[in-house]
Design a protein around this motif. Structure first.
Motif, PDB file in Angstrom:
ATOM      1  N   GLY A 156       0.819  -1.211   0.000  1.00 49.37           N
ATOM      2  CA  GLY A 156       0.000   0.000   0.000  1.00 49.37           C
ATOM      3  C   GLY A 156       0.847   1.253   0.000  1.00 49.37           C
ATOM      4  N   ARG A 157       0.183   2.376   0.250  1.00 46.23           N
ATOM      5  CA  ARG A 157       0.839   3.676   0.319  1.00 46.23           C
ATOM      6  C   ARG A 157       0.972   4.117   1.762  1.00 46.23           C
ATOM      7  N   LEU A 158       2.112   4.699   2.096  1.00 50.59           N
ATOM      8  CA  LEU A 158       2.366   5.149   3.463  1.00 50.59           C
ATOM      9  C   LEU A 158       1.300   6.143   3.916  1.00 50.59           C
ATOM     10  N   LYS A 159       0.951   7.093   3.072  1.00 54.21           N
ATOM     11  CA  LYS A 159      -0.008   8.125   3.454  1.00 54.21           C
ATOM     12  C   LYS A 159      -1.445   7.603   3.496  1.00 54.21           C
ATOM     13  N   ASP A 160      -1.710   6.489   2.828  1.00 49.64           N
ATOM     14  CA  ASP A 160      -3.063   5.930   2.815  1.00 49.64           C
ATOM     15  C   ASP A 160      -3.314   4.982   3.975  1.00 49.64           C
ATOM     16  N   LEU A 161      -2.265   4.681   4.732  1.00 51.92           N
ATOM     17  CA  LEU A 161      -2.400   3.727   5.826  1.00 51.92           C
ATOM     18  C   LEU A 161      -3.488   4.186   6.799  1.00 51.92           C
ATOM     19  N   MET A 162      -4.385   3.259   7.164  1.00 48.44           N
ATOM     20  CA  MET A 162      -5.475   3.557   8.092  1.00 48.44           C
ATOM     21  C   MET A 162      -5.159   2.924   9.446  1.00 48.44           C
ATOM     22  N   VAL A 163      -5.243   3.711  10.498  1.00 49.61           N
ATOM     23  CA  VAL A 163      -5.021   3.207  11.849  1.00 49.61           C
ATOM     24  C   VAL A 163      -6.361   3.264  12.587  1.00 49.61           C
ATOM     25  N   VAL A 164      -6.973   2.098  12.799  1.00 50.35           N
ATOM     26  CA  VAL A 164      -8.282   2.009  13.439  1.00 50.35           C
ATOM     27  C   VAL A 164      -8.142   1.158  14.693  1.00 50.35           C
ATOM     28  N   ASP A 165      -8.502   1.754  15.829  1.00 48.67           N
ATOM     29  CA  ASP A 165      -8.400   1.058  17.114  1.00 48.67           C
ATOM     30  C   ASP A 165      -6.986   0.522  17.353  1.00 48.67           C
ATOM     31  N   GLY A 166      -5.996   1.306  16.942  1.00 46.33           N
ATOM     32  CA  GLY A 166      -4.614   0.939  17.200  1.00 46.33           C
ATOM     33  C   GLY A 166      -4.037  -0.090  16.246  1.00 46.33           C
ATOM     34  N   ARG A 167      -4.814  -0.500  15.242  1.00 44.29           N
ATOM     35  CA  ARG A 167      -4.319  -1.500  14.289  1.00 44.29           C
ATOM     36  C   ARG A 167      -4.184  -0.865  12.907  1.00 44.29           C
ATOM     37  N   ASN A 168      -3.128  -1.290  12.188  1.00 49.96           N
ATOM     38  CA  ASN A 168      -2.912  -0.797  10.830  1.00 49.96           C
ATOM     39  C   ASN A 168      -3.768  -1.576   9.836  1.00 49.96           C
ATOM     40  N   HIS A 169      -4.387  -0.854   8.920  1.00 53.75           N
ATOM     41  CA  HIS A 169      -5.168  -1.475   7.852  1.00 53.75           C
ATOM     42  C   HIS A 169      -4.811  -0.784   6.538  1.00 53.75           C
ATOM     43  N   TYR A 170      -4.673  -1.575   5.500  1.00 51.68           N
ATOM     44  CA  TYR A 170      -4.359  -1.023   4.192  1.00 51.68           C
ATOM     45  C   TYR A 170      -5.632  -0.895   3.380  1.00 51.68           C
ATOM     46  N   PRO A 171      -5.882   0.293   2.811  1.00 55.42           N
ATOM     47  CA  PRO A 171      -7.135   0.491   2.073  1.00 55.42           C
ATOM     48  C   PRO A 171      -7.304  -0.492   0.925  1.00 55.42           C
ATOM     49  N   GLN A 172      -6.175  -0.893   0.301  1.00 53.51           N
ATOM     50  CA  GLN A 172      -6.283  -1.846  -0.814  1.00 53.51           C
ATOM     51  C   GLN A 172      -6.916  -3.157  -0.361  1.00 53.51           C
ATOM     52  N   ASP A 173      -6.613  -3.579   0.882  1.00 53.59           N
ATOM     53  CA  ASP A 173      -7.185  -4.829   1.380  1.00 53.59           C
ATOM     54  C   ASP A 173      -8.695  -4.700   1.576  1.00 53.59           C
ATOM     55  N   LEU A 174      -9.120  -3.583   2.148  1.00 51.36           N
ATOM     56  CA  LEU A 174     -10.551  -3.366   2.350  1.00 51.36           C
ATOM     57  C   LEU A 174     -11.273  -3.250   1.011  1.00 51.36           C
ATOM     58  N   GLU A 175     -10.628  -2.580   0.059  1.00 49.69           N
ATOM     59  CA  GLU A 175     -11.247  -2.405  -1.263  1.00 49.69           C
ATOM     60  C   GLU A 175     -11.432  -3.751  -1.962  1.00 49.69           C
ATOM     61  N   LEU A 176     -10.423  -4.608  -1.847  1.00 49.35           N
ATOM     62  CA  LEU A 176     -10.529  -5.928  -2.472  1.00 49.35           C
ATOM     63  C   LEU A 176     -11.649  -6.739  -1.829  1.00 49.35           C
ATOM     64  N   SER A 177     -11.737  -6.721  -0.506  1.00 49.23           N
ATOM     65  CA  SER A 177     -12.798  -7.461   0.179  1.00 49.23           C
ATOM     66  C   SER A 177     -14.171  -6.966  -0.265  1.00 49.23           C
ATOM     67  N   ALA A 178     -14.300  -5.670  -0.424  1.00 48.02           N
ATOM     68  CA  ALA A 178     -15.580  -5.109  -0.854  1.00 48.02           C
ATOM     69  C   ALA A 178     -15.904  -5.500  -2.292  1.00 48.02           C
ATOM     70  N   GLU A 179     -14.928  -5.339  -3.187  1.00 50.03           N
ATOM     71  CA  GLU A 179     -15.188  -5.577  -4.613  1.00 50.03           C
ATOM     72  C   GLU A 179     -15.556  -7.012  -4.922  1.00 50.03           C
ATOM     73  N   THR A 180     -15.025  -7.946  -4.147  1.00 50.67           N
ATOM     74  CA  THR A 180     -15.246  -9.360  -4.445  1.00 50.67           C
ATOM     75  C   THR A 180     -16.508  -9.924  -3.801  1.00 50.67           C
TER      76      THR A 180
END
Length: 569
Positions: A446-470
């Motif tokens: 992923g991209r450093l600036k796009d990194l999402m930190v939710v409840d103290g955990r790192n999440h990559y937007p590309q992973d969420l996008e793939l889960s949604a698209e499929t």
């Protein structure tokens, strides 16, 4: 030894003047109008443009290139290089829907580059003339349609005194918006990256002979680094033939891409992941029956996340047409490194790392190994230390392909191009991309600036996008944006925006629920909001990458137009 691509053009024009350098399908169809440019003709046209520039004392200045798709861009670009003029490829305004965006970007690039001349096609130059009163940026700038420069001018061309450090062109990064950054690419950078592309993609003399010199088919936009440095300039570097056509014709009918590959039988062709998805959507039985893709040895896939599901489905779908899975070629590069950094091994299937859940379609896809002379390390973005194998950090690159810096931007150049690392000599390019190395293979996460930190955990937007698209076939691949918004005491919360096929609007509530469930199951996240929008709504860069920051801004501004789900602010 060649000092520049200008030297190589001179060599090819002398040794194989009648060989076709570029074949352009004017309608995108193999049975439509075909324009061919031989090496001799290319040299003449480039030298004529160069002489015109030299006559006006423009050596060392910047020339904006605004061409519609077609071979005239190549002559204009090489004309600049042949005159010692710095080329600045731009996107010409075309069509009402793109006019405002293209004009805005064009004005910013003219101002930032301090361009002294604009080279373009007849229609573009005429359009600029009509817009002159609305474009004060054009004051004092000469605009010329290079078709009007006569061939006879070529006789006045004087070979420029070019060195490896001479600036060849400015490649404005595809994500440039309000603050454009022009990457300063030298002639030395160009030659080194051509060497890397040639070596990694297996473009050996034997391979070239085996395909009769028909090396590339490409619809990629030539104002973008992947389309220019790859198919266009590697063709010139090697003295072979490329078949080109407009990206607009590809988007209108993606089958044209595969039909051209079947007809001209190149060794190499490719594009971003979305191109393979579009081809799959148009893979009708009649098309499959008409194709022969057995010559296609390097199907490169880069510029955006490479999806394991796409690779699997493409192989299965087009196997009856002779396509082989080992031709799939994920790669990684960026404009700041001229283009290519890593690539697969020709003839070897991509490296896939299955996730712990065992979901094969969500496997991490390897983007290959660094080219010879290219060093890739994974660094801790918070401190100057190299991370061990398998640990995710920022991708840093050192090679002779790494550009000089950003045009007239000392601070950004220092931040991105001057990094140092204990235990390593020399300076590194900080790419801003995240990834890890495993057995020498680079995996981009992923991209450093796009990194999402939710409840103290790192999440990559590309992973969420793939889960949604499929989770539903009506969600368009490569057309989903994930980002987080600040909910005060709740902290950062994830939001998904997804483009929905028109025929599925009636199912929007059901699809919204499916997205929420998919994100919850795969990532343990509760999605704050899901917004389904019409096709073409999500902001993208000129090269088709999702602009998550712009998507987030549109969401917060309330300027999105949901087709079904009601936004909850």
């Amino acid at each position: 030894m060649a000092r520049s691509l200008v030297d190589l053009l001179t060599t090819h024009a002398a040794h194989q003047p009648e060989r076709t350098a570029y074949r352009y399908l004017a309608t995108g169809d193999c049975d439509g109008e075909v324009q061919e440019l031989s090496y001799a003709r290319l040299a003449t046209r480039s030298r004529a443009v160069a002489a015109w520039l030299q006559e006006r004392g423009l050596a060392g200045s910047r020339a904006m290139l605004l061409y519609p798709p077609g071979p005239e861009f190549i002559s204009g670009y090489l004309g600049c290089l042949s005159a010692g003029v710095v080329a600045v490829p731009g996107v010409p305004p075309q069509g009402r829907s793109q006019n405002h965006r293209a004009l805005t970007r064009m004005k910013r690039l003219i101002a930032d580059s301090d361009a002294k001349v604009i080279l373009g096609g007849h229609e573009v130059i005429a359009a600029l003339g009509r817009l002159a009163e609305h474009l004060p940026e054009l004051d004092g700038i000469t605009c010329v349609a290079t078709e009007d420069i006569p061939d006879e001018m070529a006789a006045a061309w004087r070979e420029p005194d070019l060195t490896a450090d001479s600036v060849a062109f400015l490649q404005y990064t595809s994500g440039s918006t309000s603050a454009p950054r022009g990457v300063v690419v030298t002639h030395g950078n160009l030659l080194d990256n051509q060497r890397v592309i040639t070596e990694r993609m297996g473009h050996t003399p034997d391979v070239i002979a085996g395909c009769g010199g028909e090396l590339f088919v490409s619809w990629l936009p030539v104002y973008h680094d992947m389309g220019l440095i790859g198919p266009v300039l590697n063709t010139l570097y090697l003295g072979v033939t490329a078949t080109l056509f407009s990206p607009l014709h590809f988007l209108q009918r993606p089958d044209r891409w595969l039909t051209a590959i079947s007809r001209y039988r190149p060794h190499t062709s490719g594009g971003p992941n979305f191109a393979y998805e579009l081809a799959l959507k148009h893979a009708k039985p009649a098309l499959l029956d008409s194709l022969d893709l057995s010559s296609w040895k390097v199907a490169f896939n880069g510029a955006e996340p490479v999806r394991a599901a796409t690779l699997r489905r493409f192989t299965e779908t087009f196997a009856p047409a002779g396509f082989r899975g080992e031709a799939l070629y994920p790669c990684y590069g960026l404009a700041e490194a001229t283009l290519m950094v890593t690539g697969g091994t020709v003839g070897v299937p991509p490296v896939l790392l299955e996730p712990e859940t065992g979901a094969a379609d969500a496997a991490a896809v390897g983007c290959g190994r660094p080219g010879e002379g290219v060093t890739v390390v994974i660094a801790d973005p918070e401190g100057p230390r190299e991370l061990p194998e398998g640990e995710i950090g920022e991708i840093w690159v050192r090679s002779a392909s790494v550009a000089k810096g950003y045009w007239r931007n000392t601070l950004a150049t220092r931040e991105s191009f001057r990094a140092t690392l204990p235990g390593h000599e020399g300076r590194f390019l900080r790419t801003g991309d995240l990834g890890f190395l495993r057995d020498g293979e680079l995996f981009v996460t992923g991209r450093l600036k796009d990194l999402m930190v939710v409840d103290g955990r790192n999440h990559y937007p590309q992973d969420l996008e793939l889960s949604a698209e499929t989770c539903h076939p009506a969600l368009r691949p490569g057309c989903t944006a994930a980002f987080s918004v600040d909910r005060g005491i709740e902290g950062e919360r994830p939001v998904l925006i997804a483009e929905l096929a028109p025929e599925a609007v009636g199912e929007s509530e059901k699809i919204t629920d499916l997205i929420r469930a998919a994100i919850g199951d795969a990532h343990g996240l509760s999605v704050h909001d899901v917004v389904l929008v019409h096709p073409g709504t999500i902001p993208k860069t000129s090269s088709g990458k999702i602009q998550r920051g712009a998507s987030r801004a549109a969401y917060l501004d309330g300027t999105l137009a949901p087709v079904g789900a009601t936004a909850v602010r």
